[in-house]
Write a protein that holds these residues in place. Structure first.
Motif, PDB file in Angstrom:
ATOM      1  N   ARG A   1      63.437  44.722  19.500  1.00  0.00           N
ATOM      2  CA  ARG A   1      62.521  43.783  20.146  1.00  0.00           C
ATOM      3  C   ARG A   1      63.102  43.222  21.444  1.00  0.00           C
ATOM      4  O   ARG A   1      62.366  42.852  22.344  1.00  0.00           O
ATOM      5  CB  ARG A   1      62.168  42.655  19.189  1.00  0.00           C
ATOM      6  N   ARG A   2      64.421  43.138  21.512  1.00  0.00           N
ATOM      7  CA  ARG A   2      65.118  42.630  22.698  1.00  0.00           C
ATOM      8  C   ARG A   2      66.442  43.358  22.836  1.00  0.00           C
ATOM      9  O   ARG A   2      66.992  43.848  21.848  1.00  0.00           O
ATOM     10  CB  ARG A   2      65.416  41.138  22.561  1.00  0.00           C
ATOM     11  N   ILE A   3      67.001  43.379  24.027  1.00  0.00           N
ATOM     12  CA  ILE A   3      68.316  43.993  24.235  1.00  0.00           C
ATOM     13  C   ILE A   3      69.356  43.324  23.354  1.00  0.00           C
ATOM     14  O   ILE A   3      70.201  43.986  22.755  1.00  0.00           O
ATOM     15  CB  ILE A   3      68.731  43.910  25.716  1.00  0.00           C
ATOM     16  N   SER A   4      69.287  42.016  23.235  1.00  0.00           N
ATOM     17  CA  SER A   4      70.282  41.262  22.469  1.00  0.00           C
ATOM     18  C   SER A   4      70.287  41.633  20.985  1.00  0.00           C
ATOM     19  O   SER A   4      71.259  41.355  20.283  1.00  0.00           O
ATOM     20  CB  SER A   4      70.055  39.762  22.641  1.00  0.00           C
ATOM     21  N   GLU A   5      69.247  42.280  20.490  1.00  0.00           N
ATOM     22  CA  GLU A   5      69.196  42.695  19.087  1.00  0.00           C
ATOM     23  C   GLU A   5      69.859  44.049  18.839  1.00  0.00           C
ATOM     24  O   GLU A   5      70.042  44.440  17.693  1.00  0.00           O
ATOM     25  CB  GLU A   5      67.742  42.731  18.612  1.00  0.00           C
ATOM     26  N   ILE A   6      70.232  44.762  19.894  1.00  0.00           N
ATOM     27  CA  ILE A   6      70.835  46.088  19.733  1.00  0.00           C
ATOM     28  C   ILE A   6      72.179  45.990  19.020  1.00  0.00           C
ATOM     29  O   ILE A   6      72.503  46.824  18.198  1.00  0.00           O
ATOM     30  CB  ILE A   6      70.958  46.801  21.097  1.00  0.00           C
ATOM     31  N   GLY A   7      72.960  44.974  19.326  1.00  0.00           N
ATOM     32  CA  GLY A   7      74.235  44.773  18.636  1.00  0.00           C
ATOM     33  C   GLY A   7      75.350  45.691  19.111  1.00  0.00           C
ATOM     34  O   GLY A   7      76.368  45.821  18.438  1.00  0.00           O
ATOM     35  N   GLN A   8      75.155  46.344  20.235  1.00  0.00           N
ATOM     36  CA  GLN A   8      76.169  47.211  20.834  1.00  0.00           C
ATOM     37  C   GLN A   8      76.175  46.955  22.331  1.00  0.00           C
ATOM     38  O   GLN A   8      75.185  46.505  22.896  1.00  0.00           O
ATOM     39  CB  GLN A   8      75.832  48.688  20.595  1.00  0.00           C
ATOM     40  N   ASN A   9      77.293  47.278  22.975  1.00  0.00           N
ATOM     41  CA  ASN A   9      77.336  47.168  24.425  1.00  0.00           C
ATOM     42  C   ASN A   9      76.403  48.204  25.040  1.00  0.00           C
ATOM     43  O   ASN A   9      76.336  49.339  24.579  1.00  0.00           O
ATOM     44  CB  ASN A   9      78.752  47.400  24.946  1.00  0.00           C
ATOM     45  N   VAL A  10      75.694  47.801  26.074  1.00  0.00           N
ATOM     46  CA  VAL A  10      74.801  48.697  26.808  1.00  0.00           C
ATOM     47  C   VAL A  10      75.241  48.682  28.263  1.00  0.00           C
ATOM     48  O   VAL A  10      75.402  47.622  28.862  1.00  0.00           O
ATOM     49  CB  VAL A  10      73.323  48.244  26.681  1.00  0.00           C
ATOM     50  N   ASP A  11      75.437  49.869  28.827  1.00  0.00           N
ATOM     51  CA  ASP A  11      75.909  49.972  30.200  1.00  0.00           C
ATOM     52  C   ASP A  11      74.801  49.738  31.225  1.00  0.00           C
ATOM     53  O   ASP A  11      75.043  49.153  32.274  1.00  0.00           O
ATOM     54  CB  ASP A  11      76.518  51.348  30.465  1.00  0.00           C
ATOM     55  N   PHE A  12      73.592  50.217  30.924  1.00  0.00           N
ATOM     56  CA  PHE A  12      72.546  50.223  31.942  1.00  0.00           C
ATOM     57  C   PHE A  12      71.185  50.000  31.306  1.00  0.00           C
ATOM     58  O   PHE A  12      70.914  50.523  30.224  1.00  0.00           O
ATOM     59  CB  PHE A  12      72.554  51.572  32.668  1.00  0.00           C
ATOM     60  N   ALA A  13      70.330  49.235  31.973  1.00  0.00           N
ATOM     61  CA  ALA A  13      68.982  48.974  31.479  1.00  0.00           C
ATOM     62  C   ALA A  13      67.958  49.285  32.554  1.00  0.00           C
ATOM     63  O   ALA A  13      68.148  48.928  33.716  1.00  0.00           O
ATOM     64  CB  ALA A  13      68.840  47.511  31.051  1.00  0.00           C
ATOM     65  N   ALA A  14      66.902  49.952  32.165  1.00  0.00           N
ATOM     66  CA  ALA A  14      65.743  50.167  33.029  1.00  0.00           C
ATOM     67  C   ALA A  14      64.653  49.232  32.533  1.00  0.00           C
ATOM     68  O   ALA A  14      64.247  49.315  31.373  1.00  0.00           O
ATOM     69  CB  ALA A  14      65.281  51.616  32.964  1.00  0.00           C
ATOM     70  N   LEU A  15      64.203  48.331  33.384  1.00  0.00           N
ATOM     71  CA  LEU A  15      63.204  47.338  33.007  1.00  0.00           C
ATOM     72  C   LEU A  15      61.840  47.806  33.506  1.00  0.00           C
ATOM     73  O   LEU A  15      61.462  47.569  34.649  1.00  0.00           O
ATOM     74  CB  LEU A  15      63.558  45.974  33.589  1.00  0.00           C
ATOM     75  N   ALA A  16      61.109  48.497  32.649  1.00  0.00           N
ATOM     76  CA  ALA A  16      59.809  49.078  32.993  1.00  0.00           C
ATOM     77  C   ALA A  16      58.708  48.220  32.387  1.00  0.00           C
ATOM     78  O   ALA A  16      58.034  48.608  31.437  1.00  0.00           O
ATOM     79  CB  ALA A  16      59.738  50.512  32.476  1.00  0.00           C
ATOM     80  N   LEU A  17      58.563  47.027  32.946  1.00  0.00           N
ATOM     81  CA  LEU A  17      57.652  46.028  32.398  1.00  0.00           C
ATOM     82  C   LEU A  17      56.699  45.503  33.460  1.00  0.00           C
ATOM     83  O   LEU A  17      57.006  45.550  34.646  1.00  0.00           O
ATOM     84  CB  LEU A  17      58.460  44.818  31.895  1.00  0.00           C
ATOM     85  N   PRO A  18      55.582  44.916  33.011  1.00  0.00           N
ATOM     86  CA  PRO A  18      54.757  44.170  33.962  1.00  0.00           C
ATOM     87  C   PRO A  18      55.544  42.974  34.502  1.00  0.00           C
ATOM     88  O   PRO A  18      56.499  42.506  33.868  1.00  0.00           O
ATOM     89  CB  PRO A  18      53.574  43.685  33.116  1.00  0.00           C
ATOM     90  N   ASP A  19      55.144  42.488  35.650  1.00  0.00           N
ATOM     91  CA  ASP A  19      55.856  41.377  36.294  1.00  0.00           C
ATOM     92  C   ASP A  19      56.103  40.192  35.371  1.00  0.00           C
ATOM     93  O   ASP A  19      57.157  39.571  35.422  1.00  0.00           O
ATOM     94  CB  ASP A  19      55.090  40.904  37.533  1.00  0.00           C
ATOM     95  N   ALA A  20      55.159  39.887  34.504  1.00  0.00           N
ATOM     96  CA  ALA A  20      55.265  38.709  33.629  1.00  0.00           C
ATOM     97  C   ALA A  20      56.472  38.763  32.702  1.00  0.00           C
ATOM     98  O   ALA A  20      56.989  37.723  32.302  1.00  0.00           O
ATOM     99  CB  ALA A  20      53.989  38.547  32.807  1.00  0.00           C
ATOM    100  N   GLY A  21      56.954  39.943  32.367  1.00  0.00           N
ATOM    101  CA  GLY A  21      58.076  40.057  31.446  1.00  0.00           C
ATOM    102  C   GLY A  21      59.418  40.318  32.087  1.00  0.00           C
ATOM    103  O   GLY A  21      60.447  40.335  31.404  1.00  0.00           O
ATOM    104  N   LEU A  22      59.437  40.517  33.389  1.00  0.00           N
ATOM    105  CA  LEU A  22      60.678  40.930  34.053  1.00  0.00           C
ATOM    106  C   LEU A  22      61.783  39.881  34.003  1.00  0.00           C
ATOM    107  O   LEU A  22      62.932  40.210  33.721  1.00  0.00           O
ATOM    108  CB  LEU A  22      60.414  41.315  35.508  1.00  0.00           C
TER     109      LEU A  22
END
Length: 104
Positions: A61-82
């Protein structure tokens, strides 16, 4: 920028696509398909509010729920969620992120 920071941007060991979807034509879905189809060998995650997986990639549901380090994120969202997604990426220690399809 350090060599390690540059590696996270250009050779990430893990990527999350925020806004991943199997909806035809969705940017997040096309990104997932390109990474999988292009042979990306690292850890791949997706963020979607309700799906358990997108094209076989596990969803959170969120990056913070992954529970592992993430090197890179692509934010493919409408403006309201960016902003919320960018704040979550920073708070989760993501090494870098971009917002595809945005012109600034």
């Amino acid at each position: 920028m350090s060599k390690q920071s540059m590696k996270k941007l250009f050779e990430p060991d893990s990527i999350v696509v925020v806004g991943a979807s199997e909806k035809e034509g969705s940017l997040g879905g096309r990104l997932i398909q390109s990474l999988v189809g292009g042979g990306y060998k690292g850890r791949l995650f997706a963020v979607h509010p309700t799906n358990e997986a997108v094209f076989g990639v596990p969803c959170y549901r969120r990056i913070s729920e992954i529970g592992q380090n993430v090197d890179f994120a692509a934010l493919a969202l409408p403006d309201a969620g960016l902003i919320a997604a960018a704040e979550d990426a920073v708070a989760s220690g993501v090494g870098g992120f971009f917002m595809p399809g945005r012109a600034y």
